[in-house]
Design a protein around this motif. Structure first.
Motif, short mmCIF file in Angstrom:
data_model
loop_
_atom_site.label_atom_id
_atom_site.label_comp_id
_atom_site.label_asym_id
_atom_site.label_seq_id
_atom_site.Cartn_x
_atom_site.Cartn_y
_atom_site.Cartn_z
N HIS A 53 81.66 56.42 26.90
CA HIS A 53 82.21 55.09 26.65
C HIS A 53 83.63 55.16 26.07
O HIS A 53 84.42 54.23 26.28
CB HIS A 53 81.29 54.29 25.73
N TYR A 54 83.93 56.23 25.37
CA TYR A 54 85.30 56.41 24.87
C TYR A 54 86.26 56.57 26.05
O TYR A 54 87.32 55.92 26.10
CB TYR A 54 85.39 57.62 23.96
N PHE A 61 88.78 49.39 30.95
CA PHE A 61 87.68 48.78 31.67
C PHE A 61 87.06 47.62 30.90
O PHE A 61 86.72 46.59 31.48
CB PHE A 61 86.61 49.85 31.96
N TYR A 62 86.92 47.79 29.58
CA TYR A 62 86.27 46.76 28.77
C TYR A 62 87.22 45.64 28.36
O TYR A 62 86.81 44.70 27.68
CB TYR A 62 85.63 47.39 27.53
N PRO A 69 79.70 40.03 32.35
CA PRO A 69 80.28 40.65 31.16
C PRO A 69 80.00 42.16 31.10
O PRO A 69 78.85 42.59 31.17
CB PRO A 69 79.59 39.91 30.01
N ARG A 70 81.05 42.93 30.95
CA ARG A 70 80.90 44.38 31.04
C ARG A 70 80.30 45.03 29.79
O ARG A 70 79.51 45.97 29.89
CB ARG A 70 82.27 45.01 31.35
N GLN A 200 91.71 42.25 21.52
CA GLN A 200 91.38 43.31 22.47
C GLN A 200 91.29 44.66 21.77
O GLN A 200 90.69 45.60 22.30
CB GLN A 200 92.45 43.36 23.58
N GLU A 201 91.86 44.75 20.58
CA GLU A 201 91.77 46.01 19.83
C GLU A 201 90.33 46.36 19.50
O GLU A 201 89.98 47.54 19.35
CB GLU A 201 92.59 45.90 18.54
N PHE A 202 89.48 45.34 19.39
CA PHE A 202 88.08 45.58 19.07
C PHE A 202 87.34 46.20 20.25
O PHE A 202 86.21 46.67 20.10
CB PHE A 202 87.39 44.28 18.64
N ASN A 203 87.96 46.23 21.42
CA ASN A 203 87.37 46.84 22.61
C ASN A 203 87.66 48.33 22.68
O ASN A 203 87.47 48.96 23.73
CB ASN A 203 87.91 46.18 23.88
#
Length: 235
Positions: A53-54, A61-62, A69-70, A200-203
């Protein structure tokens, strides 16, 4: 400092899980080689999950907030499915008998700490107010109650039914918190906004430890506790 706090909480919780899992294996008379293999398997599987996921996250992608919703589909849903299948297959495991009843209860106290992190993440403009204890997220109450319920679970005459109900409520609170996060990302109109509340930083990591480990671990331990308590009450 904020990002380091998320990583530190992850390391602490993983260490706690491995420590008590190893202790249960020892009490179950599992030989050292098998114990090492089982512990290594947990670390390797989790490592592959997080690294995957990293890598996906740095591709952006996220960051795509279109439907479907991804984040829920590729992060949350697989972990929920794994938890259900894993606990069903291991519902009669003797390891559960060696794990003290109060341990998974006390574990949930970490949710009070994560709520503090959410609040500081909010003050930095990364999260919206509604995902904090100053908004609609009541996880902090569950985290605090876990301390009292943990001590209660240590009593010989502790009600298994009460502890099961508490666990079910805990799962409900996690799901509601997930609803707040997901709608803030994908359906901000629920909160009266036309654009996403969450930065978006939280993604990105380490914030993505929330949907990939922190939230799933809370669900996993709740289900583990319910399985253990039901097993004990049926004796």
């Amino acid at each position: 400092m904020l990002k380091a706090s998320y990583v530190l909480l992850f390391v602490i919780l993983l260490s706690i899980i491995l420590w008590f899992y190893n202790s249960a294996l020892i009490k179950n008379s599992i030989d050292p080689k098998k114990r090492s293999k089982k512990l290594s398997t947990v670390v390797i599987v989790l490592g592959i999950w997080l690294i995957t996921h990293y890598i996906i996250s740095i591709t952006g992608f996220y960051h795509d907030l279109s439907f479907p919703p991804r984040i829920p589909l590729f992060m949350i849903a697989p972990v929920f499915l794994f938890t259900i299948i894993f606990m069903y297959k291991n519902r009669n495991s003797s390891v559960l008998d060696k794990l003290p009843t109060h341990v998974p209860i006390f574990y949930q106290s970490f949710r009070a700490f994560i709520e503090v992190l959410f609040y500081f993440t909010f003050t930095q403009g990364i999260l919206p107010k509604q995902v904090t204890f100053d908004g609609y997220n009541y996880d902090v109450l569950l985290g605090i109650s876990a301390i009292f319920m943990g001590f209660y679970a240590m009593r010989k005459n502790a009600s298994k039914k009460l502890l099961i109900v508490w666990n079910i409520i805990g799962i409900g609170i996690v799901l509601f918190a997930a609803f707040i996060f997901i709608t803030s990302f994908y359906v901000p109109s629920v909160w009266g906004e036309s654009t996403e509340f969450i930065s978006q930083e939280f993604n990105q990591f380490p914030f993505l430890l929330l949907p990939t480990f922190l939230m799933p671990s809370a669900i996993f331990v709740h289900i583990l506790s319910i399985t253990q308590l039901r097993k004990q009450s049926n004796r």
